[in-house]
Design an enzyme around this catalytic site. Sequence first.
Site, short mmCIF file in Angstrom:
data_model
loop_
_atom_site.label_atom_id
_atom_site.label_comp_id
_atom_site.label_asym_id
_atom_site.label_seq_id
_atom_site.Cartn_x
_atom_site.Cartn_y
_atom_site.Cartn_z
N ARG A 1 -24.59 14.74 18.94
CA ARG A 1 -24.66 13.35 18.55
C ARG A 1 -23.37 12.60 18.84
O ARG A 1 -22.31 13.19 18.97
CB ARG A 1 -24.88 13.25 17.04
N ARG B 1 -23.96 7.92 14.77
CA ARG B 1 -23.72 8.00 13.35
C ARG B 1 -22.37 7.36 13.06
O ARG B 1 -21.47 7.40 13.90
CB ARG B 1 -23.68 9.46 12.88
N ASP C 1 5.32 -4.67 6.08
CA ASP C 1 5.94 -5.92 6.52
C ASP C 1 5.94 -7.00 5.43
O ASP C 1 6.92 -7.75 5.32
CB ASP C 1 5.35 -6.43 7.84
N ARG D 1 0.74 -4.86 -5.25
CA ARG D 1 0.99 -6.08 -4.49
C ARG D 1 1.33 -7.16 -5.53
O ARG D 1 0.81 -7.15 -6.64
CB ARG D 1 -0.22 -6.49 -3.66
N ARG E 1 -6.07 -2.93 10.38
CA ARG E 1 -6.67 -4.27 10.45
C ARG E 1 -6.13 -5.06 11.61
O ARG E 1 -6.85 -5.74 12.31
CB ARG E 1 -6.41 -5.02 9.14
N ASP F 1 0.43 2.33 8.82
CA ASP F 1 -0.06 1.61 10.00
C ASP F 1 0.88 1.64 11.20
O ASP F 1 0.48 1.32 12.30
CB ASP F 1 -0.36 0.15 9.62
N GLY G 1 0.83 -1.20 0.00
CA GLY G 1 0.00 0.00 0.00
C GLY G 1 0.87 1.25 0.00
O GLY G 1 1.87 1.30 0.70
N SER H 1 6.31 -6.50 2.29
CA SER H 1 7.41 -6.13 1.41
C SER H 1 8.76 -6.50 2.01
O SER H 1 9.69 -6.87 1.30
CB SER H 1 7.37 -4.62 1.14
N THR I 1 4.65 2.61 5.56
CA THR I 1 3.25 2.21 5.74
C THR I 1 2.61 3.17 6.72
O THR I 1 3.26 3.67 7.63
CB THR I 1 3.14 0.77 6.31
N ASP J 1 3.05 -0.43 12.05
CA ASP J 1 3.02 -1.75 12.70
C ASP J 1 4.25 -2.59 12.35
O ASP J 1 4.18 -3.82 12.39
CB ASP J 1 1.73 -2.49 12.32
#
Lengths: 335, 335, 335, 335
Positions: D176, D259, D116, D85, D185, D141, D23, D118, D139, D143
């Site tokens: 709200r 919402r 990771d 990818r 993920r 993320d 990504g 990659s 990345t 991570d």
Amino acid sequence: MHKLPTLKSVKNFDSVAILTSGGDSPGMNPAIRALTRAAFNSGISHVYGINRGYSGLINNDIQKMTSRSVTNIVQRGGTVLKSARCLEFKEPNVRQDAAKILRDRGIEALFVIGGDGSMTGAHLFTEETGIPVIGLPGTIDNDIPGSDDTIGFDTAVNTALEAIDKIRDTAQSHERLFLVEVMGRNSGFIATQVGIACGAEMVVVPEYDFDLRELCLTLAQRRATGQGSSGIIVVAEGKDPGLTNRIAYQLEEQGQNPRICILGHIQRGGSPSGHDRMLASCLGASAVSYLLAGYNDIMVGVNQGSIVDIPLRRVITETKSLNRHLFDITTLLHK
Amino acid sequence: MHKLPTLKSVKNFDSVAILTSGGDSPGMNPAIRALTRAAFNSGISHVYGINRGYSGLINNDIQKMTSRSVTNIVQRGGTVLKSARCLEFKEPNVRQDAAKILRDRGIEALFVIGGDGSMTGAHLFTEETGIPVIGLPGTIDNDIPGSDDTIGFDTAVNTALEAIDKIRDTAQSHERLFLVEVMGRNSGFIATQVGIACGAEMVVVPEYDFDLRELCLTLAQRRATGQGSSGIIVVAEGKDPGLTNRIAYQLEEQGQNPRICILGHIQRGGSPSGHDRMLASCLGASAVSYLLAGYNDIMVGVNQGSIVDIPLRRVITETKSLNRHLFDITTLLHK
Amino acid sequence: MHKLPTLKSVKNFDSVAILTSGGDSPGMNPAIRALTRAAFNSGISHVYGINRGYSGLINNDIQKMTSRSVTNIVQRGGTVLKSARCLEFKEPNVRQDAAKILRDRGIEALFVIGGDGSMTGAHLFTEETGIPVIGLPGTIDNDIPGSDDTIGFDTAVNTALEAIDKIRDTAQSHERLFLVEVMGRNSGFIATQVGIACGAEMVVVPEYDFDLRELCLTLAQRRATGQGSSGIIVVAEGKDPGLTNRIAYQLEEQGQNPRICILGHIQRGGSPSGHDRMLASCLGASAVSYLLAGYNDIMVGVNQGSIVDIPLRRVITETKSLNRHLFDITTLLHK
Amino acid sequence: MHKLPTLKSVKNFDSVAILTSGGDSPGMNPAIRALTRAAFNSGISHVYGINRGYSGLINNDIQKMTSRSVTNIVQRGGTVLKSARCLEFKEPNVRQDAAKILRDRGIEALFVIGGDGSMTGAHLFTEETGIPVIGLPGTIDNDIPGSDDTIGFDTAVNTALEAIDKIRDTAQSHERLFLVEVMGRNSGFIATQVGIACGAEMVVVPEYDFDLRELCLTLAQRRATGQGSSGIIVVAEGKDPGLTNRIAYQLEEQGQNPRICILGHIQRGGSPSGHDRMLASCLGASAVSYLLAGYNDIMVGVNQGSIVDIPLRRVITETKSLNRHLFDITTLLHK
């Protein structure tokens, strides 16, 4: 993401106060929020907000804070407690009067968010009055010794970059050289980070001497040999006003036709970046922990990715130096 | 959202060219894109891009465009065709040479995106050479007669506002008065719109005379009677350099302590706003329609929400005036 | 820049109230500010703010406004008066109760900022109770009949574009097709303006019928013949939930591998753009002028660049249609 | 500001290649720029750009880079080398073919910017073929084990925050509760930093188990006791699609009316922040130094504020854990 200190509470505090001092910086509001909420959630019953820095302290311009006082300020630039520079606080007797004002209200400790001048006041205040003080580094300049980072620096860099990204459009469209002056009277942290991040052709900082004429000669020669004609030079404002104009003049002498853009106060405002909100939140939460763990006369700061305590004496006596290796990256990556 | 003209094509063109001239403005790229794509989709076989405005035209710095040349430029600031000011084009014989260059390449018509100076060149060029020219108003200043709007104005206003929204953080935190200088040597359109939109305490424009001393006196008096202490004054740069500094000096004489921020070139760059992309797209598409409908020596512009044609002669002889009623809204809404 | 109406005051009002109703939109705050300040500066002594729209009206949730109540809100998204949808206000007897609440407080006229639903309530209220009402079009959808523009539309378009400019980075890097869903249940104004401004490959709006399968087939075929592989399709959400997913499914059937991005509520918030602040300021100032000139049961709006009055009856019975010629520009400029 | 490694060059390289994989993330472009420029300035004669990650490598989709190839990309989102990818690269024989392609072009070493997945490919590639590989963590993320920071994380956090700051306008205006789903993920780094920085009421991350029903019950009870009615809950998307919808459903069961806003792909694009440009520049420059110092099979990363080398084996076998203490700050600062 910062590593936080693990500390054991050994002291009880019933009432604390917060002030922001010196030039405002983006992230002061999330710091106020973090101090207030962390204080309440750590069992402190009363939190006071002091308006206009030390000036409000000596004028007893103080109000009670609740958890809701700091709702929806995390994203706001500036400081809801307002700020001011306060010359009177340099007088020892004024500091004694200030201590009395706090004691009369039952306030047992003080959090000071500000730059190095503010930390000097904080150190003298606790040394002379015995009222515990914890400092938080709040300045866009990132020039506070002992801490790798300060609240507001990241936002100021991003603001300067957004401005330069716009200037670059014109620089490219007109194939022109722009001199962009960023904040930094005594330090080149903003200029260096901005310079690397915007791909500047050259960065000028107060830390390193240079021969103005020679620098401009080099630049003009380099540009003559086909380096392309648009470019950005980032200049820290420096101690003596007019540096950027002097560079422009020298460049004109060398046959260049640079334009000048002085970013000025836009660098001080704006919604704090994610990084600065996070930093302010972590420093604020940790400052409360340090207080409850019995620390005093310290500033919380960042060292090697961890939140640490730095003695205020060290903060106000040392000088933070620019990493030469890092500065040289500008040159390494330019062409 | 603009109403577009309904026009019948009566002429055929095989080859056209585009140039951007004068100061760059955000939206020139979507205008180039719209002209190029609309030309191809209207049956014109060849589209040329002329680099660096009239300067590239007289130097034969011209390249072929394809539909893909303008892919992914709709969101970019500046101009991919680059721009320049070109003094030589003021010479009639230079304009004749330029016409020869176009004719040698088989280019039958010219689109010029730029400000009033560029429109003057465009008018003289078509008048003297017979090569059809259609102008598009591209300038952040919004000072082109005949059109209510120009490509880049909306973006410049938004850029200035974003900067002022940051300055306001400091103004409020320190309870200070800021003088913010925006672009506008001869016109106060940017200053007026920015002033209303940022809630300025006062707006100074070149269109209206004022007694500097009196103005500052009024302001100082008003502020003395409890108007609150932070505030923004928006100043159009005006014809004579240093106006903002002179105002600051006068305000200091009146006991105020204003800070100055000169927004400068950041107002010229940046990704065009939705409004400016839309305007540029509609003007570009319409310009091609006007050409094919047999129009010449005109500028496309906006009048009462519709895309219209304005004779270039009118564009270069009239003056666009600031709506006084609108200007007065600043005062009406300030306090 | 709008042309303002010239009106003569013929009526006196001592006390007026303001409410915001329906979905919030960026620019409601500058509208509240303009109404409040223009009211005070036009000699109206009392201005009330009603919280939470009609809901706050019927619950007597009303507070006094001062000139300072609206200081520093011009740049804020959302509405400081809060908003809500209110089903009870559809009952005639509830509207009578509401009128009593206003009369008991001496409030003689009401300004309503909101969308078409809010205008229906406003019309019935004044028709049944005789209390003068002036509406202001506040919605991001720009679907209010009689006005070319609504407060919040320009900001929503810019917000959607900034998001799409980010999505385009990934679309290009991965050479992918993205379906971006923007707001618009019954109207394609946002989708059309966003589509043109982002250079979309296709725009889908509720106004025009299409055969889903055919549309996707066309798209797949066009992409097969070398149109490049990244692309943005802008889809107005439409009446039936799931349209964007259905398009994605059909595209997958045709061998495409689109990604979906639903922009959602981010389009409703954010600091209002310069355009929307200006529009809100002009509409607010004009609304007060219309009231004082004896107008009632109208909405102020924009027609051909001028601020005008539109009978509320017309606002709530007509439908605003999308300009087909404008919509077709998407296709004209795509390839 | 990072501390850079001091390394002595012990090896010569004549020709190297760069690819971006997985990504895309904002900052890949300044990383490509830094690698290219640092390589040339360190005496490497040839730099190749491989398009579309490993996919381009195995398809010999490779071009020569010059210093100018990377001009004016420092501020661009996405990756000019494109990304993809590539499942085929999981086959050992495909990796051997890839090595042959590099050798045939005289390319002696490979820089891989990616996540990771990659890094796994990178490690296997160098282990099996002997061609030196240096990885850079790219990345959003954050991570990747061994590095405290990744290129793109800071920008993604800022993008999510800007979106949430807009959503908050509506949340407050309508009082709200909003569920905002951010990327992540397998990890909650984005959610945690965003949650703290936006002042979220609650943060849900994949790292910590929770009873959905209980969590919503707690939340509903807390809100019932007067915590104010607007609020933001930040949810990392998690492994199983639909988590945010399930939370919304449970909250509705508890009488709340939340919402949902799913930020999606906007988090992956956009101009890289100052922090990410700086990080990418430092990592790029350091990666070249490590290569010349004889290192191989490593990723450069950040540890405690310093640029360090991490064995790829470690990167691909370990898991990076979320700091619980940091996560708990969300709760500490919320109320």
